[in-house]
Design a protein around this motif. Structure first.
Motif, PDB file in Angstrom:
ATOM      1  N   GLN A  21       9.063 -15.172  28.788  1.00  0.00           N
ATOM      2  CA  GLN A  21       8.946 -16.468  29.454  1.00  0.00           C
ATOM      3  C   GLN A  21       8.352 -16.323  30.847  1.00  0.00           C
ATOM      4  O   GLN A  21       7.509 -17.118  31.282  1.00  0.00           O
ATOM      5  CB  GLN A  21      10.319 -17.142  29.555  1.00  0.00           C
ATOM      6  CG  GLN A  21      10.293 -18.547  30.161  1.00  0.00           C
ATOM      7  CD  GLN A  21       9.518 -19.528  29.301  1.00  0.00           C
ATOM      8  OE1 GLN A  21       9.853 -19.721  28.136  1.00  0.00           O
ATOM      9  NE2 GLN A  21       8.482 -20.128  29.855  1.00  0.00           N
ATOM     10  N   LEU A  22       8.780 -15.270  31.566  1.00  0.00           N
ATOM     11  CA  LEU A  22       8.275 -15.048  32.921  1.00  0.00           C
ATOM     12  C   LEU A  22       6.775 -14.826  32.925  1.00  0.00           C
ATOM     13  O   LEU A  22       6.043 -15.448  33.710  1.00  0.00           O
ATOM     14  CB  LEU A  22       8.994 -13.857  33.561  1.00  0.00           C
ATOM     15  CG  LEU A  22       8.497 -13.436  34.955  1.00  0.00           C
ATOM     16  CD1 LEU A  22       8.644 -14.578  35.945  1.00  0.00           C
ATOM     17  CD2 LEU A  22       9.256 -12.198  35.432  1.00  0.00           C
ATOM     18  N   LEU A  53       3.873 -17.193  34.593  1.00  0.00           N
ATOM     19  CA  LEU A  53       2.947 -16.667  35.595  1.00  0.00           C
ATOM     20  C   LEU A  53       1.494 -16.858  35.177  1.00  0.00           C
ATOM     21  O   LEU A  53       0.644 -17.262  35.978  1.00  0.00           O
ATOM     22  CB  LEU A  53       3.226 -15.180  35.831  1.00  0.00           C
ATOM     23  CG  LEU A  53       4.418 -14.843  36.726  1.00  0.00           C
ATOM     24  CD1 LEU A  53       4.723 -13.351  36.664  1.00  0.00           C
ATOM     25  CD2 LEU A  53       4.142 -15.261  38.167  1.00  0.00           C
ATOM     26  N   GLN A  54       1.194 -16.575  33.920  1.00  0.00           N
ATOM     27  CA  GLN A  54      -0.175 -16.738  33.439  1.00  0.00           C
ATOM     28  C   GLN A  54      -0.599 -18.201  33.487  1.00  0.00           C
ATOM     29  O   GLN A  54      -1.727 -18.519  33.885  1.00  0.00           O
ATOM     30  CB  GLN A  54      -0.292 -16.171  32.027  1.00  0.00           C
ATOM     31  CG  GLN A  54      -0.194 -14.653  31.987  1.00  0.00           C
ATOM     32  CD  GLN A  54      -0.213 -14.091  30.586  1.00  0.00           C
ATOM     33  OE1 GLN A  54       0.035 -14.797  29.610  1.00  0.00           O
ATOM     34  NE2 GLN A  54      -0.500 -12.805  30.461  1.00  0.00           N
ATOM     35  N   ALA A  55       0.303 -19.100  33.098  1.00  0.00           N
ATOM     36  CA  ALA A  55      -0.023 -20.524  33.129  1.00  0.00           C
ATOM     37  C   ALA A  55      -0.268 -20.997  34.553  1.00  0.00           C
ATOM     38  O   ALA A  55      -1.217 -21.752  34.826  1.00  0.00           O
ATOM     39  CB  ALA A  55       1.107 -21.335  32.491  1.00  0.00           C
ATOM     40  N   VAL A  56       0.567 -20.544  35.492  1.00  0.00           N
ATOM     41  CA  VAL A  56       0.427 -20.963  36.893  1.00  0.00           C
ATOM     42  C   VAL A  56      -0.894 -20.477  37.477  1.00  0.00           C
ATOM     43  O   VAL A  56      -1.626 -21.223  38.142  1.00  0.00           O
ATOM     44  CB  VAL A  56       1.624 -20.443  37.719  1.00  0.00           C
ATOM     45  CG1 VAL A  56       1.324 -20.514  39.212  1.00  0.00           C
ATOM     46  CG2 VAL A  56       2.875 -21.248  37.390  1.00  0.00           C
ATOM     47  N   ARG A 111       8.656 -23.027  39.905  1.00  0.00           N
ATOM     48  CA  ARG A 111       9.834 -23.885  39.698  1.00  0.00           C
ATOM     49  C   ARG A 111       9.535 -25.017  38.734  1.00  0.00           C
ATOM     50  O   ARG A 111      10.400 -25.456  37.965  1.00  0.00           O
ATOM     51  CB  ARG A 111      10.309 -24.457  41.040  1.00  0.00           C
ATOM     52  CG  ARG A 111      11.058 -23.467  41.925  1.00  0.00           C
ATOM     53  CD  ARG A 111      11.812 -24.168  43.042  1.00  0.00           C
ATOM     54  NE  ARG A 111      10.922 -24.961  43.893  1.00  0.00           N
ATOM     55  CZ  ARG A 111      10.278 -24.476  44.941  1.00  0.00           C
ATOM     56  NH1 ARG A 111      10.411 -23.194  45.264  1.00  0.00           N
ATOM     57  NH2 ARG A 111       9.504 -25.253  45.668  1.00  0.00           N
ATOM     58  N   ASN A 112       8.285 -25.500  38.769  1.00  0.00           N
ATOM     59  CA  ASN A 112       7.902 -26.627  37.920  1.00  0.00           C
ATOM     60  C   ASN A 112       7.433 -26.195  36.533  1.00  0.00           C
ATOM     61  O   ASN A 112       7.186 -27.048  35.677  1.00  0.00           O
ATOM     62  CB  ASN A 112       6.796 -27.437  38.598  1.00  0.00           C
ATOM     63  CG  ASN A 112       7.288 -28.117  39.861  1.00  0.00           C
ATOM     64  OD1 ASN A 112       8.443 -28.535  39.932  1.00  0.00           O
ATOM     65  ND2 ASN A 112       6.424 -28.221  40.867  1.00  0.00           N
ATOM     66  N   ALA A 113       7.288 -24.886  36.323  1.00  0.00           N
ATOM     67  CA  ALA A 113       6.885 -24.395  35.002  1.00  0.00           C
ATOM     68  C   ALA A 113       8.068 -24.470  34.050  1.00  0.00           C
ATOM     69  O   ALA A 113       9.209 -24.742  34.441  1.00  0.00           O
ATOM     70  CB  ALA A 113       6.356 -22.967  35.110  1.00  0.00           C
TER      71      ALA A 113
END
Length: 213
Positions: free
Chosen positions: A167-168, A172-175, A192-194
Motif C-alpha cells: 500500500q505504501l 507513493l507512486q500515485a502521488v 494523507r489524502n491517498a
C-alpha cells in the motif's frame, strides 16, 4: 530469476549441498563425478581461488526442461561476464522447494588458467536479471537506473512482503505521478489524502538533522 552469487573458499559446498542426495545433474562444461571426487577436482582446478556458487530460480508454477535450464544458465553466466564455454562449471537441480531452481558451481579461472573476474556489481546484476527475464518472456523486474531520471520510486516486487508495504509504495507512486510534490510538506499532504492515509512524521536528531518517516 535474479542470479544469487556467493564465493566459497573451497568446493565443500559442492559435495555437501549442491550435489546432495536426490540432486539432479543438469550439466556443465566439466564431467560429472561422484561428489567427493568432484569436490577434489574443483579445488584443484580453482588453484586456491575458491569457487562461485550461483543460484537461479524460476517463478512458482514454472518448471524448466534440462535443455531450457542449460540455456538459462549460459545466459546468466554471460550476463555477469563469464564466457559459458570457456568457464568450468557444473550444475544440479534441487526439488526441495515449490520453485524449480538450480545451483551452479563455477571455477573463477578459465580452462587455460586465466583468472576470471565476474561483474557482480548491483547495477550489472540488476541489468542481467532484466535481460534474463526478457529472454524468458517473464515480467521484467523494476530496478533503479541512475542514468534515467524518474519520478516514480522504484520498488522490486520481491521486497513488498506485506500489505502495508504494498500500500505504501502504491500511494507513493500515485502521488509522484499525479501530484509531483515540490516539498516535504506537499508530499505529506498528498500522502494523507491517498488511499492508505499515511502520515509523514518529521524527527530531528541531536545534530539537528531531520529525517522523515
Amino acid at each position: 530469476m535474479r542470479a544469487i552469487v556467493k564465493h566459497h573458499r573451497s568446493a565443500e559446498v559442492v559435495e555437501h549441498y549442491i550435489f546432495r542426495d536426490r540432486a539432479e545433474l543438469i550439466g556443465g562444461t566439466i564431467p560429472s563425478l561422484p561428489r567427493t571426487q568432484l569436490r577434489r577436482k574443483l579445488d584443484r582446478m580453482s588453484g586456491g581461488h575458491g569457487i562461485l556458487h550461483m543460484t537461479l530460480s524460476l517463478p512458482k508454477g514454472l518448471r524448466g526442461t534440462v535443455r531450457q535450464w542449460l540455456r538459462i544458465i549460459m545466459t546468466a553466466l554471460t550476463g555477469i561476464g563469464l564466457p559459458p564455454y570457456a568457464t568450468p562449471w557444473i550444475s544440479a537441480r534441487h526439488t526441495n522447494t515449490e520453485c524449480d531452481h538450480v545451483h551452479i558451481a563455477i571455477i573463477s579461472r578459465s580452462f587455460t588458467g586465466r583468472i576470471l573476474r565476474p561483474r557482480l556489481s548491483r547495477l550489472n546484476s540488476d541489468r542481467a536479471h532484466q535481460n534474463l527475464a526478457q529472454h524468458l518472456g517473464l515480467v521484467s523486474p523494476v530496478y533503479f537506473d541512475p542514468s534515467v531520471p524518474r519520478l516514480v520510486p522504484p520498488a522490486p516486487r520481491r521486497r513488498l512482503t506485506s500489505n502495508l508495504h504494498r500500500q505504501l509504495i502504491s500511494d507513493l507512486q500515485a502521488v509522484f505521478q499525479r501530484h509531483q510534490p515540490r516539498s516535504i510538506k506537499e508530499l505529506g499532504s498528498a500522502m494523507r489524502n491517498a488511499s492508505g492515509g499515511f502520515r509523514l512524521t518529521v524527527t530531528r536528531n541531536n545534530y539537528g538533522v531531520e529525517s522523515y518517516l
